[in-house]
Design an enzyme around this catalytic site. Structure first.
Site, PDB file in Angstrom:
ATOM      1  N   ASP A  35      13.771  49.414  40.266  1.00 49.70           N
ATOM      2  CA  ASP A  35      12.899  49.043  39.138  1.00 49.70           C
ATOM      3  C   ASP A  35      12.549  50.271  38.302  1.00 49.70           C
ATOM      4  O   ASP A  35      12.582  50.235  37.069  1.00 49.70           O
ATOM      5  CB  ASP A  35      11.632  48.310  39.621  1.00 49.70           C
ATOM      6  CG  ASP A  35      10.929  49.001  40.784  1.00 49.70           C
ATOM      7  OD1 ASP A  35      11.491  49.956  41.350  1.00 49.70           O
ATOM      8  OD2 ASP A  35       9.801  48.585  41.120  1.00 49.70           O
ATOM      9  N   TYR A  73      26.591  39.169  46.503  1.00 49.80           N
ATOM     10  CA  TYR A  73      27.744  38.480  45.950  1.00 49.80           C
ATOM     11  C   TYR A  73      28.620  37.835  47.013  1.00 49.80           C
ATOM     12  O   TYR A  73      29.319  36.864  46.743  1.00 49.80           O
ATOM     13  CB  TYR A  73      28.585  39.448  45.117  1.00 49.80           C
ATOM     14  CG  TYR A  73      28.113  39.625  43.703  1.00 49.80           C
ATOM     15  CD1 TYR A  73      26.867  40.183  43.437  1.00 49.80           C
ATOM     16  CD2 TYR A  73      28.906  39.234  42.631  1.00 49.80           C
ATOM     17  CE1 TYR A  73      26.426  40.358  42.148  1.00 49.80           C
ATOM     18  CE2 TYR A  73      28.474  39.397  41.327  1.00 49.80           C
ATOM     19  CZ  TYR A  73      27.238  39.965  41.081  1.00 49.80           C
ATOM     20  OH  TYR A  73      26.813  40.131  39.795  1.00 49.80           O
ATOM     21  N   ASP A  81      24.679  46.822  32.789  1.00 49.75           N
ATOM     22  CA  ASP A  81      24.489  46.155  31.488  1.00 49.75           C
ATOM     23  C   ASP A  81      23.427  46.885  30.675  1.00 49.75           C
ATOM     24  O   ASP A  81      23.561  47.080  29.467  1.00 49.75           O
ATOM     25  CB  ASP A  81      24.045  44.695  31.671  1.00 49.75           C
ATOM     26  CG  ASP A  81      25.208  43.722  31.561  1.00 49.75           C
ATOM     27  OD1 ASP A  81      26.349  44.147  31.836  1.00 49.75           O
ATOM     28  OD2 ASP A  81      24.972  42.551  31.204  1.00 49.75           O
ATOM     29  N   LYS A 123      16.172  49.888  46.843  1.00 49.11           N
ATOM     30  CA  LYS A 123      14.841  49.282  46.851  1.00 49.11           C
ATOM     31  C   LYS A 123      14.317  49.453  48.278  1.00 49.11           C
ATOM     32  O   LYS A 123      13.966  48.480  48.966  1.00 49.11           O
ATOM     33  CB  LYS A 123      14.996  47.807  46.430  1.00 49.11           C
ATOM     34  CG  LYS A 123      13.741  47.082  46.064  1.00 49.11           C
ATOM     35  CD  LYS A 123      13.073  47.537  44.782  1.00 49.11           C
ATOM     36  CE  LYS A 123      11.719  46.861  44.706  1.00 49.11           C
ATOM     37  NZ  LYS A 123      10.737  47.537  43.875  1.00 49.11           N
ATOM     38  N   ASP A 128      25.121  45.574  38.866  1.00 47.27           N
ATOM     39  CA  ASP A 128      25.443  44.595  37.832  1.00 47.27           C
ATOM     40  C   ASP A 128      24.399  44.672  36.717  1.00 47.27           C
ATOM     41  O   ASP A 128      24.726  44.758  35.529  1.00 47.27           O
ATOM     42  CB  ASP A 128      25.454  43.188  38.447  1.00 47.27           C
ATOM     43  CG  ASP A 128      25.752  42.107  37.419  1.00 47.27           C
ATOM     44  OD1 ASP A 128      26.673  42.313  36.608  1.00 47.27           O
ATOM     45  OD2 ASP A 128      25.048  41.075  37.429  1.00 47.27           O
TER      46      ASP A 128
END
Ligand code: IPM
Ligand code: MG
Length: 361
Positions: free
Chosen positions: A225, A142, A253, A193, A249
């Site tokens: 993942d 970001y 959700d 990751k 983020d």
């Protein structure tokens, strides 16, 4: 009588509809607990672009600086989708996060027992879900430099974003993860990751280095993942999750559907000087202006404000209890409507919660 100054930034879309309901609830708390709240409204996002030409006008920033906490609605919408990068409504929110160094974003996802069947997932999967996603909020893709687009003479282009983290940035949000887990069920899952990204390898190293300082917390690591899959397969295995900005983020959700609806989920962005409280759902352009948006996420965000900014945990609990009771009485906004429930609009839902809350003082 102490007075807490609250900056109210409704923003765009349903933000304008749900934020006043959260203010109503805080006013009720103020009366009940004999604490003063002073609310001052200011423009942010698309509304600020339309009125003043920029997503975070100086007057809004000054107001926030002079406040104890920020009650935020949502920013963005199709109207501004084609605006140049720096003039997008979202820049207003990102600038506030950076300006106040709000590095930790707390997003609880709890499945309310009476909303189990409102989730698109099976009851056997979501029942009992109670987790907290802590998302790093001021680093990673970001904000990383360099970033931008270059255009080549042959007509092609190349765009760059940079994922970068310092050990200091990782350490402070990881500590927040351990501290929060400590007050919950003492299990922390760090999501990264590390099989691919060097950023994640550093992330894992730093988290591991801190672990011995929190022997009462059980730490594990999970790849992002795999976490995305585990969240919808066995969400009850999670207690507290800590992760970097972009993974957070996306995963938060995803976690939202575990709660039945995005309209139920609050958030707190903390760590810096002035904390910011905001519903997770965003501007919801499809239902904006209809008076049907669910104000519960905004109201529960106000409860988080009481917990993290004004140190009023008992009052935060009262707000949460009032919300639970109204749901138990069978009232629902359209997003979580079920057979046999009474569907109400935004303002009516706010009124019902206020009435229930008044009875708790
Ligand atoms: C969120 C939102 C924001 C983000 C947008 C509106 C900039 O999706 O708070 O999750 O990407 O952080
Ligand atoms: Mg998001």
């Amino acid at each position: 009588m102490p007075t807490w100054r609250i900056a109210v930034l409704p923003g765009d879309g349903v933000g304008v509809e749900v934020t006043p309901e959260a203010v109503k609830v805080l006013k009720t708390v103020g009366r009940g607990a004999r604490v003063g709240f002073e609310f001052t409204e200011a423009l942010v996002g698309g509304a600020a672009i339309d009125a003043l030409g920029e997503p975070l006008p100086p007057a809004t920033l000054t107001l926030c600086e002079q406040s104890h906490a920020i009650l935020f609605g949502a920013v963005g919408g199709p109207r501004w989708d084609r605006a140049p990068h720096e003039k997008r409504p979202e820049r207003g929110l990102l600038a506030l996060r950076k300006e106040f160094d709000l590095y930790a974003n707390l997003r609880p996802a709890r499945c309310f027992p009476m909303l189990v069947d409102a989730s698109p997932l099976k009851r056997s999967v979501v029942e009992g879900t109670d987790l907290m996603v802590i998302r790093e909020l001021t680093g990673g893709l970001y904000f990383g430099e360099p970033r931008g687009v270059e255009h080549f003479a042959d007509g092609g282009s190349r765009a760059v974003n940079t994922m970068a983290y310092t050990s200091r940035e990782i350490e402070r949000v990881a500590r927040m993860g351990f501290e929060v887990a400590r007050k919950r069920r003492r299990r922390l899952t760090s999501v990264d990751k590390a099989n691919v990204l060097v950023c994640s390898q550093l992330w894992r190293e730093v988290v591991d280095r801190l672990a011995p300082e929190y022997p009462d917390v059980t730490l594990d690591h999970m790849l992002a993942d795999n976490c995305a899959m585990a969240l919808v397969m066995r969400p009850t295995q999670f207690d507290t999750i800590v992760t970097e900005n972009t993974f957070g983020d996306i995963l938060s959700d995803e976690a939202a559907i575990l709660a039945g609806s995005m309209g139920m989920l609050p958030s707190a962005s903390i760590g810096g000087r002035v904390a910011l409280y905001e519903p997770v759902h965003g501007t919801a352009p499809d239902i904006a202006g209809k008076g049907i948006a669910n104000p519960i996420a905004a109201i529960l965000s106000a409860a988080m404000l009481l917990r993290y900014s004004t140190d009023m945990p008992a009052d935060a609990e009262r707000v949460e209890t009032a919300v639970t009771r109204v749901l138990e009485h069978g009232y629902r906004t359209a997003d979580v409507r079920q057979e046999g429930t009474k569907v109400v609009g935004t303002v009516e839902m706010g009124d019902l919660i206020v009435r229930e809350l008044e009875g708790l003082y």
